[in-house]
Write an enzyme that holds these catalytic residues in place. Sequence first.
Site, PDB file in Angstrom:
ATOM      1  N   ARG A  19      72.023  30.795 -85.186  1.00  0.00           N
ATOM      2  CA  ARG A  19      70.688  30.785 -85.788  1.00  0.00           C
ATOM      3  C   ARG A  19      70.647  29.654 -86.792  1.00  0.00           C
ATOM      4  NH1 ARG A  19      65.388  31.372 -85.716  1.00  0.00           N
ATOM      5  NH2 ARG A  19      64.537  32.431 -87.520  1.00  0.00           N
ATOM      6  N   GLY A  20      69.972  28.580 -86.435  1.00  0.00           N
ATOM      7  CA  GLY A  20      69.976  27.349 -87.213  1.00  0.00           C
ATOM      8  C   GLY A  20      69.558  27.478 -88.653  1.00  0.00           C
ATOM      9  N   GLU A  22      69.650  29.794 -90.683  1.00  0.00           N
ATOM     10  CA  GLU A  22      70.556  30.562 -91.528  1.00  0.00           C
ATOM     11  C   GLU A  22      71.885  29.847 -91.786  1.00  0.00           C
ATOM     12  OE1 GLU A  22      72.014  35.186 -91.702  1.00  0.00           O
ATOM     13  OE2 GLU A  22      71.441  34.342 -89.780  1.00  0.00           O
ATOM     14  N   ARG A  24      72.919  26.329 -90.351  1.00  0.00           N
ATOM     15  CA  ARG A  24      73.098  24.911 -90.026  1.00  0.00           C
ATOM     16  C   ARG A  24      73.659  24.066 -91.169  1.00  0.00           C
ATOM     17  NH1 ARG A  24      71.240  22.356 -85.741  1.00  0.00           N
ATOM     18  NH2 ARG A  24      69.570  23.844 -85.370  1.00  0.00           N
ATOM     19  N   GLY A  51      62.146  15.421 -77.723  1.00  0.00           N
ATOM     20  CA  GLY A  51      61.181  15.295 -76.645  1.00  0.00           C
ATOM     21  C   GLY A  51      61.606  16.012 -75.376  1.00  0.00           C
ATOM     22  N   GLU A  84      69.463  32.140 -75.103  1.00  0.00           N
ATOM     23  CA  GLU A  84      70.740  31.434 -74.919  1.00  0.00           C
ATOM     24  C   GLU A  84      71.857  32.438 -74.649  1.00  0.00           C
ATOM     25  OE1 GLU A  84      70.339  27.454 -77.757  1.00  0.00           O
ATOM     26  OE2 GLU A  84      71.675  29.073 -78.369  1.00  0.00           O
TER      27      GLU A  84
END
Length: 177
Positions: A19-20, A22, A24, A51, A84
């Site tokens: 979970r980015g 939280e 990254r 993109g 994912e």
Amino acid sequence: MCPNRRIRKKLPQVFISFRGKELRLRFSSHLFDAFRRRGIDFFIDEHELRGKDLKHLFTRIKESRIAIVIFSRRFARSRWCLNELAKINERVEMGKLEAIPIFYNVETCDLKQLTGRFGDNFRKRAKKDGRKRTKRWMKALESISGKFGLELGKNSSESDFIKKIVMEVERALNAIP
């Protein structure tokens, strides 16, 4: 070719799901740095070209031989993280991917029994999504969280924890023929 030169075998790619928002900029960034220092080829969404369709990440999962799933309290808030996870589980069931669960400030029982903040977040997400999708996520949660993984204890050092993760990933990579 020079006889003194060692050719290093390119190791299979490691896909990392987390979970980015939280993790990254804190824990994950230190883990990624440790992987770089050890020469471990890994993929995170940040490496994807801007993109591109988000479904392109599923291709990255297919290209990988190991997946690390970092379960955190907010992991289940994200539809994308759960999708994912379901794709990772699908590849694991096919025997094409090894998964290593990492329990970051969550108890394994919270995932299995959908309790605590993790369970609350999962139920909120499930309310917004269809039953079919939720069933697929629950199957993946049960499967991946039931594997041998690593758990960060309440009084554990994150630095030591990252070293353990790197050691386990190296062991798993070396076991791949």
